[in-house]
Design a protein around this motif. Sequence first.
Motif: not given
Lengths: 514, 314
Positions: B7-12, B14-17, B287-293
């Motif tokens: 669930n959390r990964l799916v929610m991530a 839209p954040t990454l987009v 993008l990598l910083v966002a993914v790491s967050y």
Amino acid sequence: MKTILIAGIASLALTGTACARDLVVAQSQDLRSNIPGVNRDGTTDHVMLHIVEGLVGYTAGGQVKPLLAKSVDLSSDRRTYTFHLRQGVHFHNGKVLTADDVVWNWRRYLDPATKWTCLRDFNGKGAVHITDVKAVGSDTVTMSLEKPSGIFLALMARAECGFSGIISPDSVAADGTFKEPIGTGPFKWAEWKKGQYVRLAKFDGYVSPDNDGKPDGAVGSKRPLVDGIKFMDIPDAATVKAGLESGVLDLAEVPSDLITELKRNKKIRVIVGHSSGKNLLYMQTRDPVLSKPGVRRAIAMSLDLPQLTAAASNGTGEPNGSAIPQRSSYYDDVQKRRLPYDIAAAKKELAAAGYKSEPITIIANKRSNLPSFQMAVIAQAMMQQAGLNVKIEVLDFATQVDRRRSGKYQIISQTIAPRLDPALLYEFFVGDKNKNASLMWDDPKAIALMNAAIEEADPAKRQAIFDQFHELMLKEMPGVFLYDMSIVWASTSKLVGDPVWEGNARLWEVSLTP
Amino acid sequence: MLRFTLNRLVMAVPTLVLVSIAVFSLVRLIPGDPAALMLGDIAQPDQIAALRVDLGLDKSIVQQFVIWTGNVLRGDFGRSIVNGEPVFALVTERFLVSAQIVVLAVALAGCLAVPAGVIAAWRQNSLADLVLVGSATVLLSIPTFWLGLLLLLLFGLKLGWLPVLGYVSIRDNIAAGLIYLVLPVMTLVIHETGALIRMSRASTLEVLRLDYVTHARAKGLSEAAVLWKHVFRNAFGPTWTMIGLILGHLLGGIAVIETVFTVPGLGRLMVDSILARDYPVIQGCLLLVAVSYVVINLFVDLLYPIFDPRVVAE
């Protein structure tokens, strides 16, 4: 126990800094690439200076002399150059330099696929059109031009072109990818840790061009006297200073405001490196206010150049109101002339030009190795004395470049990188603004003089052209040249030799005492 | 647990987009032309225009974004405008350099700060509390670049115990690599310890005032048992969250430390790329910083139930 621990740590620490007798030099950023003259910037060029050599090179005085060539002949119609190569020159891989290698290199440079920075200068779109390059025997190369040029050799020798360095064909893989630069210079490519350092190793088989025993620009005596050079990427000035004081660094460019402090340290030698780079107020002559020559002359007369230079350069520069650098052989008495510092005369010029306190903005940047901001602040104060309404807009370097390229500026506090031939410097700011908005001056007479300087090869005739150009500049004052670039370096006191040329590290004929 | 993670990964997503769109457009809104910077001041307008075409910068921002997104989804982050290196390899290599400093520093800071904060709260208003809180405030207030330079001058220049500059990768030489990490890690530890002591103390104080702690003491439990079993586990949650946030923040933001100590990390790469308007690298870094967050926050949330049994990962 403590001693053993410290010794252990020190030995481990040294593992990552340098080999036994490397000369360690700081550079503010990493190389763009290891391909000479292709993907380059100033840092890349000056590392490549130690690795590759062209057929000709600049002397310290800005003249062009043979380098890989032993001599250069020019045909009577001034269209064919014959380069007689020096005997016994070897590439770093041990192979002997031949005329075929030179032809291979020039065909590679002239191939658009190489993406050579200077292609435009040699393929007919710019100043020169090379129509043919061929080998005549094993040690002679001829190059034919479409029409005579006064700057052909000067263009070949310039840093931005990677010195038109001749590399071994083994530098390029069979699939066309570039492996590493295998040149003929005094140092050879050894190791590159991206983001950390580049290491060059001494080339034992190096033979200097004819010389009088001294280094002379990119020619002269060029013996490699240290085992290697390690160029370390150190962007922070405080870290550079700590590196010099600790003895880890042997040589580094330092901010000029550290001169007094560093001079107190007996282990450090301060070196002021003068270069042919120019500091100037770059003006938009199409701006409604600055389109009037009277306003531009008033700006020039409002500037106390010696005082401005001393303050902006921390006492290391000398005022020079000419576009031609003081170290150039073309810097004569005419070039020394400049408009006088005269506030009353400046006010008169402004009144005559109908100036009514319209705002004038000087664009400046705070790049640490450029005096742009300091020059702007002092110039602003001086110009205000004459009644000019001046403000400063500080931009980052990239944005400043954008504004100059688009022509959207009034005045830019600008530095121009060294161009050792005056005609090449003129190309930076003279020309048709409709075709190139970044240019400063589109006066037809100035353009004609620049074109004449590009075509003329005779030094005496060129001198006359440069002097006419300077006289015209004093009359029209399209921009105000302030002083030649001076760059401060510091080295360990163990360093012997002259390690700086044109404001950059030049590390042949340089050694370290034990 | 698995469902929570998914669930959390799916929610991530839209954040990454959203991050991608913001990064892509903001980078292009900054004035400055990468092609002009790349070619230097000898380039003519036609050369700059040709390079812009080569780099795809002549297309509209929307077209560029669509192309970039499509490439990223295929695992191609493009190449650096400045040096032509593949962005993914460049960014991950630099990220790992930064990560080893940050993870080590935050772990050490946590180990020092959490017990210190608990002790300060347990002995509230005592000399120990005063000293710990005072030190935390001072440490928190020191700018990292200044602290780093002071440590460099002391341990590198004056005492000569540690290298003044340079960097050795742990992969090349473990011992030398660790020595080069000491000063940057020490700088971060000192700075972050201050923030964590304050957080740990504040959350412990809140729990200490609750009725069940009084009840536990009334039952005759030892102070150690009260603190460890009843206070610490309930009070650690906010500090753990803070550790996650600090970790995420530092992974993309130690450019100053990296500059002072000549560490070739992600922060320095990002600053250099911004100055050079190297769009693909800036986008890759951010993008990598966002993914790491996202990953760090997920990791923090997944471990939360271990410290606080009231929280269940569902």
